[in-house]
Design an enzyme around this catalytic site. Structure first.
Site, short mmCIF file in Angstrom:
data_model
loop_
_atom_site.label_atom_id
_atom_site.label_comp_id
_atom_site.label_asym_id
_atom_site.label_seq_id
_atom_site.Cartn_x
_atom_site.Cartn_y
_atom_site.Cartn_z
NE ARG A 139 -2.13 1.75 3.36
CZ ARG A 139 -1.86 1.18 4.70
NH1 ARG A 139 -2.98 0.22 4.87
NH2 ARG A 139 -1.38 2.10 5.56
CE LYS A 389 7.57 8.75 8.01
NZ LYS A 389 7.27 8.65 6.50
N GLY A 394 3.66 1.01 11.43
CA GLY A 394 2.15 1.22 12.57
C GLY A 394 2.26 2.71 13.17
NE ARG A 474 -4.48 5.00 6.54
CZ ARG A 474 -2.89 4.93 6.91
NH1 ARG A 474 -2.86 4.26 7.72
NH2 ARG A 474 -2.47 5.03 5.97
#
Length: 497
Positions: A139, A389, A394, A474
């Site tokens: 994804r 990052k 998650g 989302r």
């Protein structure tokens, strides 16, 4: 509507306007919750220490947006079209041993989890267990970059990350699209829609409910043992179980393939590998091990879980993802890909390479190189421009704004090597209404668009399946930095084009 928007100001102005008076919208709640319950749009309830037996099997509605959120049609169609090229790119990355080793060795020992996966990958190279195929369930996630201070610029989908392991919500995402179509047809969103319009034409069809199961089935055929099974590797006490069960049902009802659900610890206890490198659960041979776990250190609380994963990796069973695919999804790979000439190492077609690069934002190392030292200085001096990052999947791991200098200054130079710095994507806020725990919540939100990718190939890389597999939206409150639904930060939505 944003369908025809060519500038940031047009995109912002042509979006519909939703009422924020949630008290007046309460009649929607029962209709929405009952639809969710009758269509499997559910989570398991959180585990309770109360001891009440019914709570151990209780179900709760999945957090959703009451109505769809706007995404520019041109950008949506662009990233849908791009996904097969990204599938091909990451397959080629996974096959370039020299590139993986050189890139990931630059992390040093800064990230114990990634180092452990990398060591297992190197160990696997000498096992002699030939995998009969490759399956990628990916994804690619995007935010729409549409800064308010650049009204005449074009809104652009910019890549947040490329997920190669445990990409979730494919099933529930498609069902949320059906939910929004139902609510529009049944209610016309009367009382919610204050200005603008919503039509069925603006709600795209989403094939993610079926594409993942069909992709796994295509890879299963390469294994060549029709009586074998698929093992879905899951987390203990998984709450997002129905998203997974829809894939299991697709495999059984459409392809007559049996699925067993095991954790890595259970694989260690219940599975064995024979002299021909075949993996068995009892007497059942395993053709495919599909990971819905294994993307974070918390999935490996002891050596038992690592031993369970190694059983799969040293066998003939097709792991989804392979160790090479898992590593290809690391943030360090994403950062190196943004450097000049690196995409072109894997994509000879200059037009395709340019399309891939168009979705990148600035990505910078934080190592001891001159570029890394410059990035460190930029992050300290102007942290609001960036996201920090680590090599993690998650929700809940990234750092923003003033938290960035605090974290960087607390690290050693070796620890900083495990992070990358990324330009902050300026996504426009939108006033929406969310349905969580049976309550409506008015919120200014931002939405993250994910495009699923399905790749199946033989061991030499000849593609059997290479396609986009639908989409996920989302949506989260704009003052919440992280975006994971399962991690408690967001709701599932669908795009309004």
């Amino acid at each position: 509507m944003s369908l025809f928007a060519t500038t940031n100001s047009e995109f912002r102005s042509r979006r519909p306007r939703y009422s924020q008076a949630v008290q007046e919208l309460k009649p929607y709640v029962d209709t929405a919750l009952d639809w969710q319950a009758t269509h499997g749009l559910l989570f398991r309830a959180p585990r309770s220490d109360s001891g009440a037996s019914w709570q151990q099997s209780a179900l709760v509605p999945t957090p959703v947006a009451l109505a769809p959120s706007p995404i520019p049609r041109k950008e949506f169609e662009k990233v849908i079209t791009l996904q097969p090229e990204l599938n091909k790119l990451f397959d080629r990355i996974s096959r370039d041993h020299e590139f993986l080793v050189t890139t990931l060795e630059s992390l040093g020992t800064a990230d114990d989890f990634t180092s452990r996966v990398f060591d297992m990958y190197l160990k696997q190279q000498s096992t002699g267990a030939a995998k009969p195929g490759v399956i990628g369930i990916h994804r690619s996630d995007y935010l729409i970059h549409a800064p308010e201070n650049e009204p005449n610029a074009q809104p652009q989908a910019k890549q947040v990350e490329f997920n190669t392991i445990a990409a979730s919500f494919g099933s529930l995402s498609a069902i949320v699209g059906d939910f929004h179509r139902f609510m529009l047809k049944r209610t016309g969103y009367e009382g919610l829609l204050k200005s603008g319009e919503i039509s069925q034409y603006q709600l795209p069809v989403n094939e993610s409910l079926t594409s993942i199961g069909d992709g796994l089935a295509a890879g299963f055929e390469l294994y060549g043992q029709p009586d074998a099974v698929v093992v879905m590797v899951v987390q203990p006490d998984e709450r997002n179980v129905f998203d997974q069960r829809f894939i299991e049902q697709r495999l059984w009802e459409r392809h007559n393939i049996k699925v067993l659900r095991l954790s890595f610890a259970e694989i260690k206890v219940k599975c064995h590998v024979d002299n021909d490198h075949r993996l068995f659960v009892g007497d059942s041979e395993v053709a495919v091990a599909y990971y819905r776990s294994g993307y974070a250190p918390t999935d490996f609380p002891s050596e038992i879980e690592w031993d369970g994963r190694w059983l799969v990796e040293r066998s003939r069973a097709i792991a989804v993802p392979s160790l090479a695919y898992h590593l290809a999804g690391c943030k360090k790979i994403q950062q190196v890909l943004a450097q000049p000439g690196v995409v072109e190492r894997f994509i000879a077609d200059s037009e395709v390479a340019a399309r891939v690069r168009e979705c990148f934002v600035g990505l910078y190392p934080l190592d001891s190189s001159s570029e890394g030292q410059a990035a460190f200085s930029m992050a300290i001096e102007n942290p609001s421009r960036f996201v920090l990052k680590p090599q993690r999947e998650g929700g809940g791991y990234n750092s923003y704004g003033e938290d960035i200098p605090k974290l960087l200054n607390s690290m050693s130079s070796e620890e900083r090597r495990g992070y990358i710095l990324m330009d902050l994507i300026r996504a426009p806020e939108f006033s929406s209404v969310l349905l969580r725990n049976g309550e409506l919540v008015a919120a200014d939100v931002v939405s993250e668009l994910g495009i699923y990718g399905i790749w199946v190939s033989d061991p030499q890389g000849n593609a059997v399946v290479n396609k986009h597999g639908g989409h996920l939206l989302r949506t989260k409150a704009s003052d919440v930095k992280e975006g994971g639904v399962a991690a408690g930060f967001a709701v599932i939505d669908s795009p309004l084009l």
